[in-house]
Design a protein around this motif. Structure first.
Motif, short mmCIF file in Angstrom:
data_model
loop_
_atom_site.label_atom_id
_atom_site.label_comp_id
_atom_site.label_asym_id
_atom_site.label_seq_id
_atom_site.Cartn_x
_atom_site.Cartn_y
_atom_site.Cartn_z
N ALA A 180 35.52 45.41 41.35
CA ALA A 180 36.38 45.62 42.51
C ALA A 180 37.18 44.36 42.82
CB ALA A 180 35.52 46.02 43.71
N VAL A 181 36.56 43.20 42.67
CA VAL A 181 37.24 41.94 42.96
C VAL A 181 38.35 41.68 41.95
CG1 VAL A 181 36.95 39.44 42.98
CG2 VAL A 181 35.33 40.88 44.20
N THR A 182 38.11 42.00 40.68
CA THR A 182 39.07 41.66 39.62
C THR A 182 40.15 42.71 39.43
OG1 THR A 182 37.64 42.68 37.96
CG2 THR A 182 37.33 40.33 38.39
N LEU A 183 40.01 43.89 40.02
CA LEU A 183 40.96 44.97 39.80
C LEU A 183 42.35 44.59 40.28
CD1 LEU A 183 41.22 47.95 38.83
CD2 LEU A 183 40.96 48.61 41.24
N ASP A 184 43.34 44.86 39.44
CA ASP A 184 44.75 44.65 39.77
C ASP A 184 45.00 43.21 40.23
OD1 ASP A 184 47.40 45.34 39.97
OD2 ASP A 184 47.22 46.13 42.00
N GLY A 185 44.45 42.27 39.46
CA GLY A 185 44.69 40.86 39.76
C GLY A 185 44.08 40.39 41.06
N GLY A 186 42.97 41.00 41.46
CA GLY A 186 42.28 40.55 42.67
C GLY A 186 42.91 41.06 43.95
N ALA A 187 43.48 42.28 43.90
CA ALA A 187 44.16 42.82 45.08
C ALA A 187 43.22 42.98 46.27
CB ALA A 187 44.81 44.16 44.74
N PHE A 188 41.95 43.30 46.00
CA PHE A 188 40.99 43.53 47.09
C PHE A 188 39.97 42.38 47.21
CE2 PHE A 188 42.64 47.71 47.44
CZ PHE A 188 42.27 48.17 48.69
N ALA A 189 40.21 41.26 46.50
CA ALA A 189 39.24 40.15 46.53
C ALA A 189 39.05 39.62 47.94
CB ALA A 189 39.69 39.04 45.59
N LYS A 190 40.15 39.42 48.65
CA LYS A 190 40.08 38.86 49.99
C LYS A 190 39.33 39.79 50.94
CE LYS A 190 43.08 37.15 53.70
NZ LYS A 190 44.51 36.91 54.09
N ARG A 191 39.60 41.12 50.85
CA ARG A 191 38.97 42.06 51.77
C ARG A 191 37.49 42.24 51.45
NH1 ARG A 191 42.95 47.15 52.37
NH2 ARG A 191 41.51 47.52 54.13
N ILE A 192 37.15 42.16 50.18
CA ILE A 192 35.73 42.25 49.81
C ILE A 192 34.99 41.01 50.32
CG2 ILE A 192 34.14 42.20 47.84
CD1 ILE A 192 36.08 44.05 46.41
N PHE A 193 35.65 39.86 50.25
CA PHE A 193 35.00 38.64 50.74
C PHE A 193 34.85 38.68 52.26
CE2 PHE A 193 35.59 34.23 52.35
CZ PHE A 193 34.35 33.75 51.98
N ARG A 194 35.84 39.26 52.95
CA ARG A 194 35.73 39.37 54.40
C ARG A 194 34.53 40.22 54.81
NH1 ARG A 194 41.97 40.29 56.50
NH2 ARG A 194 42.66 38.11 56.27
N ALA A 195 34.19 41.16 53.97
CA ALA A 195 33.02 41.99 54.25
C ALA A 195 31.75 41.38 53.66
CB ALA A 195 33.25 43.40 53.69
N ARG A 196 31.70 40.01 53.62
CA ARG A 196 30.62 39.33 52.91
C ARG A 196 29.25 39.55 53.53
NH1 ARG A 196 34.00 35.69 55.20
NH2 ARG A 196 33.23 34.28 56.81
N GLN A 197 29.19 39.99 54.82
CA GLN A 197 27.88 40.25 55.39
C GLN A 197 27.17 41.37 54.63
OE1 GLN A 197 28.24 40.99 59.58
NE2 GLN A 197 28.25 38.78 60.09
N SER A 198 27.96 42.23 53.99
CA SER A 198 27.38 43.30 53.18
C SER A 198 27.52 43.00 51.69
CB SER A 198 28.05 44.64 53.50
OG SER A 198 27.86 44.99 54.85
N TYR A 238 39.74 34.74 41.98
CA TYR A 238 40.77 35.63 42.52
C TYR A 238 41.04 35.44 44.00
CZ TYR A 238 40.72 38.04 38.08
OH TYR A 238 40.84 38.33 36.74
N LEU A 239 40.20 34.67 44.70
CA LEU A 239 40.51 34.37 46.09
C LEU A 239 41.58 33.29 46.16
CD1 LEU A 239 36.98 34.28 47.74
CD2 LEU A 239 38.81 35.88 48.26
N HIS A 240 42.37 33.31 47.21
CA HIS A 240 43.35 32.25 47.40
C HIS A 240 42.64 31.02 47.98
CE1 HIS A 240 43.22 33.31 51.65
NE2 HIS A 240 43.38 34.57 51.28
N SER A 241 43.38 29.93 48.19
CA SER A 241 42.77 28.66 48.58
C SER A 241 41.99 28.75 49.87
CB SER A 241 43.85 27.57 48.71
OG SER A 241 44.40 27.26 47.45
N ASP A 242 42.55 29.46 50.86
CA ASP A 242 41.84 29.58 52.13
C ASP A 242 40.54 30.34 51.95
OD1 ASP A 242 43.81 28.19 53.41
OD2 ASP A 242 44.90 29.98 54.04
N GLY A 243 40.58 31.37 51.11
CA GLY A 243 39.35 32.13 50.86
C GLY A 243 38.31 31.29 50.13
N ARG A 244 38.75 30.52 49.14
CA ARG A 244 37.81 29.65 48.43
C ARG A 244 37.24 28.58 49.37
NH1 ARG A 244 41.36 30.31 43.85
NH2 ARG A 244 42.57 28.48 44.45
N LYS A 245 38.10 28.09 50.26
CA LYS A 245 37.63 27.09 51.22
C LYS A 245 36.53 27.67 52.11
CE LYS A 245 40.94 25.06 53.35
NZ LYS A 245 42.00 24.78 54.36
N GLU A 246 36.75 28.92 52.55
CA GLU A 246 35.74 29.56 53.39
C GLU A 246 34.49 29.90 52.58
OE1 GLU A 246 35.60 33.17 56.71
OE2 GLU A 246 37.41 32.78 55.53
#
Length: 1126
Positions: A180-198, A238-246
């Motif tokens: 899911a993270v890698t699909l279509d160049g990481g289109a949903f990587a950020k949203r999957i990370f935001r749901a990191r509690q699950s 596949y996360l952008h810099s802000d996502g990797r920082k978080e």
């Protein structure tokens, strides 16, 4: 005793036993149409049927993956099924594959492991399949959108948090998230990370559930850890810099990632290291604090363990690839400031404490009470790079080449760690054992010493207010494990290898010390006492760490002749001793002339190979330089077994055809020696002689050089040993020709005087060649800068003797002779020097430049800690570490209480020394006791005479070294009287007017005396002693010696400069000792550079004197003389 039965438990006991988890997978059925697939996947609470449908779907997906063609029927079935099951509304709340999601949710509620696993497997395969088909990517994105809905997130969390033994559920779930993270160049990587509690539920735990079986992990049946690692790495990619920082703020995520990295398969280890380097460490948007928190010491140690990665089951090339990558990764982490671990330190300046500002720290380091500061860094050095400091303690550079390379790379990036590392690794000794471990350690030390000192010692504001601590400087020049005792053992002739290592290390240490001293002397605060004191302490500390000169000489002589490199390196070491630490070199009576003869003999030997000659030339260059510095060099004494003087032997080298000979250096040395021995004049130098010899070697009329060299050797020897005789002969020529007295080479007179003995001999062989050589020589002399009239007069006598012997005697100025000489012209050193040095730099010197050259500041700070520190030291440390010297200097304190305390402590220290086992205890006790008794009457009135403290401090240095040339004189003086007169300078008269202890150590004793006299001149009372005892007159007479070396002349000028710093000193020098007239006379006979210094000193004397009194005394003459200066 009977065996225990196999099945004796039943009932509750059997239920309480841990049950083995089995995962039976139904076979499923083949799918032939999308309608059949929809029927199989329709939601049913019968989870057995649901699992059958999921397994059938999996068979379809497996077949698609197995097929290499994109246009197969099964892929079309999948596409039709996805189109048929697609929701009508495609918003964020739309649910793709609703039946499968219902099955998953129901299975999670009833804890059906089979369906929970099958759903994750199927969804992961679906996303993997869709990612490869452009027309079906939209369905994949819809599935990803569905996964981050609340119901599916709960299912994901349930799957990820099951017992860690249920890897068949956790692994496919992690694969699903990775797809899911890698699909279509990481289109949903950020949203999957935001749901990191699950989505990140129990990720730390899952990262540590590794392969539990024997052997290597199968790439097709990956462990939970492998899937968790791949998921985490996908997020980082596949996360952008802000996502990797978080992501990097997640607690100990990197720690879990690297915890068992050593057990991972090779491909995974390489992927981990590449991802961390490319997407975390190289990301400038991630803060340094976040990087440092994750890449702490433990993380670095785990990666370091990869240097010994794998077992024999893993191919050697894969193990090597992992080790190489780990090494490259650590080098990047530890040496790249942007990676977060390396802190931009201040070079060799230690880190200040929390309550100490940088400026306060630097002023404390520079304080001359700094014995406390020095001791502060003798056991521990506070550093900025504390993470690297802890990490380097795990490195074993003596047993691993990669460890050694990494350590040296870290030292290059953070030089502050050099002293810290060796302070913390004192257990490993440098004592030679000739093992691979010792060789590795020696190589590491050598590579460490090759690291250059940072520019401005690492301070960002060019030169700081104070130099770095001496202990840290010394540790960067010669690391702590290398001490005198270990080096002496290494230099023993038992092992050529350890001796060679030690020689290389000493050569490098001396070269590095020379550079550091030039940095200390070239600082913007060169005139500051802090920098001067730092240089002195550095040299003192270095000299205590290296072997004495006699050990180096013994090593050099014991090296076999066939060890060409070692022999040449040994000569280089001897040369550096004389150039960098002359006080150590001059302590040994070393005659280099036999060695010179040996090297020259090897170079002349026909069977010598080309390599041997090349090394011999380098060795000769070093030995010539040593000879120019060594006062024990006997230039005009034939060594045993030699046919010529060393001076003549080097002349032969200069006239040889070899292009590799260091002719410039040899010529400069021989020219200096010839001038000092009055063989040649300053105007002509050796140029006429060299020009004639080179011309004779290549002249057809000179067929045989064999009679020329012995004749010339005899003349040079006589001229050097009895110059007065030939000066009288020169006066006879001047009287006969009625010319004014003028400087001319005495060699001309000697050749003419000795020629009659050769021509009178019965042997006629070679006389013609000798006659032609003399004609060439006097032609060259006549064309030089000498008095041509005198040269012609001397040649008349030569011409007459040649005629009497029936030999050809041509008049001077013949065209053929001049043309032959012109082809062998010798460069004029004085002319070349004048051309290369701009006149503007030396024509005048201002007051600040003069102060920099001649002023040796008097330390004003008092090290009062010496009053208490000495009591905790043993007898040897009291002398070797200068504790006794510091205590003696306190007698010059302006405070009465300090002087009284110092006197009492000196008596106590002397008593302790007398009861100790220190070898020179009697002499030192006698010195301190006489000092105390002599100082007692003066302590209450004021500072004791400076001559007392100066003599005592310098005498201690003599007594600690029985090989010192002044050792007999100091002992004789101490037994002469129990007290020293206050109006005299102890021992000074015996040195200046008495015979030297050894014939060739006169100038060594004079050097010591001038240093002592400078320290004895501090106050007006000291000036009166110098005046009363006429010491200024004695010093000026010594300075009038025209052949006195420049360094001794400079020391005399420093004494004069010191007198001008005392009130009334300049006036006394002018009116009582005629210092201005003396300086004028010195200016007339010196080079341009010295003239500028003397002129500036004359201005200094005029500016600091009582001008009205001097004006009246000289009737205006001094003022006019100063105004006339250029």
């Amino acid at each position: 005793m009977s065996k225990r039965g196999g099945n004796i438990d039943d009932g509750a006991a059997a239920f309480r036993k841990r049950q083995k988890i089995t995962h039976e997978v139904p076979a499923g059925e083949d799918v032939y149409s999308s309608d059949q697939l929809r029927t199989l996947l329709s939601f049913d609470q019968d989870l057995g049927r649901a699992r059958h449908g999921l397994q059938s779907f999996k068979r379809l997906l497996d077949d698609i993956h197995a097929s290499e063609s994109d246009d197969n029927d099964k892929l079309q079935i999948l596409y039709e099924y996805l189109e048929a099951s697609k929701p009508r509304q495609t918003g964020e709340d739309a649910v793709f594959l609703n039946d499968i999601m219902e099955m998953w949710s129901f299975a999670a509620q009833v804890n059906n492991d089979g369906v929970m696993s099958s759903v994750a497997v199927v969804l992961a395969l679906v996303l993997s399949t869709l990612s490869g088909s452009l027309k079906m990517v939209s369905h994949g994105l819809g599935i990803c959108q569905t996964l981050i809905q609340e119901r599916q997130l709960k299912s994901l969390s349930k799957n990820l948090s099951v017992e860690k033994g249920k890897g068949f559920i956790i692994s496919p779930t992690l694969r699903l998230l990775r797809e899911a993270v890698t699909l279509d160049g990481g289109a949903f990587a950020k949203r999957i990370f935001r749901a990191r509690q699950s989505t990140f539920t129990a990720l730390g735990r899952n990262l540590e559930i590794g392969h539990s079986g024997d052997g290597i992990e199968d790439a097709k049946k990956t462990s939970v850890r492998t899937n968790a690692v791949k998921f985490l790495l996908a997020c980082l990619k596949y996360l952008h810099s802000d996502g990797r920082k978080e992501l990097m703020t997640q607690r100990e995520l990197i720690s879990h990632l690297t915890y068992t990295i050593r057990n991972d398969p090779p491909y995974l280890v390489l992927d981990i290291l590449n991802t961390l380097q490319n997407y975390v460490l190289s990301d400038d948007n991630i803060s340094r604090e976040a990087k440092l928190r994750n890449f702490n010491t433990k993380t670095l140690w785990r990666i370091l363990a990869l240097y010994s990665y794998g077992t024999n089951a893993i191919p050697e090339e894969e193990r090597a690839a992992v080790a190489d990558k780990a090494h490259a990764f650590l080098v990047y982490v530890c040496t790249t400031p942007g990676a977060g671990v390396l802190y931009p330190s201040t070079g060799l300046y230690p880190r200040p404490s929390d309550d100490e500002s940088s400026n306060t720290r630097k002023s404390k380091l520079g304080n001359l009470e700094g014995a406390i500061a020095e001791d502060r860094y003798s056991k521990d050095v506070p550093v900025y790079n504390y993470v690297l400091s802890e990490f380097t303690q795990k490195l074993r550079p003596w047993s691993s080449l990669k460890h050694s390379e990494l350590l040296i790379t870290i030292f290059n990036a953070a030089p502050e760690l050099i002293a810290d590392f060796f302070l913390s690794n004192r257990d490993f000794s440098f004592a030679p054992k000739l093992s691979m471990t010792w060789i590795g350690y020696a190589a590491c030390l050598f590579n460490t010493m090759q690291i250059p000192i940072p520019e401005y010692f690492g301070d960002r504001s060019k030169y700081s207010a104070a130099p770095p601590p001496v202990s840290i400087l010394l540790a960067n020049i010669i690391p702590l494990p290398i001490d005198r005792k270990a080096l002496i053992r290494c230099l023993e002739p038992g092992s050529n290898l350890t001796s060679f290592f030690a020689t290389r290390i000493l050569v490098l240490a001396l070269e590095k010390l020379e550079k550091v001293l030039s940095m200390l002397q070239g600082a913007t605060r060169t005139s500051d006492a802090l920098w001067i004191e730092s240089s002195k302490k550095l040299i003192d500390g270095f000299c205590q760490r290296i072997p004495d000169m006699k050990e180096i000489v013994r090593m050099y002589r014991s090296v076999p002749a066939e060890n060409l490199l070692h022999k040449t390196l040994g000569s280089r070491l001897l040369r550096l001793y004389y150039e960098v630490v002359p006080r150590v070199a001059l302590a040994a009576n070393f005659d280099v002339s036999p060695l010179l003869v040996d090297v020259l003999g090897k170079l002349d030997h026909e069977e010598t190979t080309a390599d041997a000659k090349a090394f011999g030339v380098m060795e000769l260059e070093n030995l010539v330089s040593i000879a120019s510095h060594s006062p024990g060099m006997r230039w005009f004494n034939k060594p045993s077994g030699a046919n010529t003087l060393p001076f003549t032997a080097l002349l032969q080298v200069l006239c040889s055809d070899s292009q590799n000979t260091p002719s410039d250096q040899i010529r400069r040395v021989l020219n200096t020696i010839a001038l000092e021995s009055q063989i040649v004049s300053k105007k002509a130098g050796l140029r006429p002689l060299l020009q004639a010899l080179r011309c004779a070697v290549n002249n057809d009329q000179v067929t045989d050089m064999s009679p020329i060299w012995p004749f010339l050797d005899n003349c040079i020897n006589r001229c050097a040993s009895t110059p007065i005789r030939y000066l009288e002969l020169l006066e006879t020529y001047e009287h006969d020709e009625q010319v004014a007295s003028e400087e001319i080479s005495l060699l001309n007179v000697t050749l003419a005087e000795q020629l009659r003995f050769i021509t009178a001999s019965s042997e006629s062989k070679g006389k013609a060649s000798l006659a032609n050589f003399l004609i060439l020589f006097f032609n060259a002399a006549a064309k030089s800068k000498e008095n041509s009239t005198l040269v012609h007069a001397i040649y008349k006598q030569v011409q007459g003797q040649l005629s009497e012997a029936d030999l050809e005697s041509r008049p001077l100025g013949g065209k053929a002779d001049l043309e032959a000489l012109k082809a062998h012209k010798v460069m004029d050193d004085s002319d070349s020097t004048t051309k290369t040095k701009p006149i503007t730099n030396t024509s005048s010197i201002d007051a600040s430049q003069l102060e920099e050259i001649l002023n040796i500041p008097i330390p004003e700070e008092e090290d009062t800690s010496a009053l208490t520190k000495w009591s905790t030291k043993n007898a040897e440390d009291l002398i070797e570490d200068a504790h006794a010297t510091k205590l003696v200097l306190l007698l010059s304190s302006p405070h009465t209480s300090i002087r009284k305390e110092a006197l009492t402590n000196i008596l106590k220290l002397a008593a302790r020394l007398k009861e100790s086992s220190y070898e020179e205890k009697e002499q030192v006790w006698l010195l301190l006791s006489e000092l105390a008794e002599s100082s007692r009457p003066h302590v209450d009135a004021g500072p004791v005479p400076s001559a007392f403290t100066a003599f005592a401090t310098h005498a201690i240095e003599v007594l600690r070294n029985p090989l010192h040339p002044l050792y007999p004189k100091v002992n004789t003086f101490l037994t002469r009287s129990p007290m020293w007169p206050a109006d005299k300078l102890p021992l000074a008269h015996d040195i200046l007017h008495g015979e030297p202890s050894e014939d060739d150590r006169y100038y060594t004793e004079i050097t010591w005396l001038l240093t002592y006299l400078l320290d004895a001149l501090r106050r007006a009372s000291d000036l009166s002693v110098f005046h009363k005892r006429k010491w200024f007159e004695k010093i000026l007479v010594l300075g009038a010696n025209p052949y006195l070396r420049t360094n001794l002349r400079t020391r005399i000028l420093r004494v004069v400069y010191r007198a001008t710093c005392i009130e009334g000193g300049s006036t006394t020098l002018t009116t009582r000792f005629g210092i201005i007239s003396w300086l004028v006379a010195q200016r007339a006979a010196c080079e341009r550079e010295e003239k500028a210094v003397l002129s500036a000193l004359m201005r200094r004397i005029w500016d600091t004197c009582d001008q009205a009194r001097v004006e009246a005394w000289s009737k205006g003459g001094v003022h006019k003389l100063i105004e006339a200066l250029p």
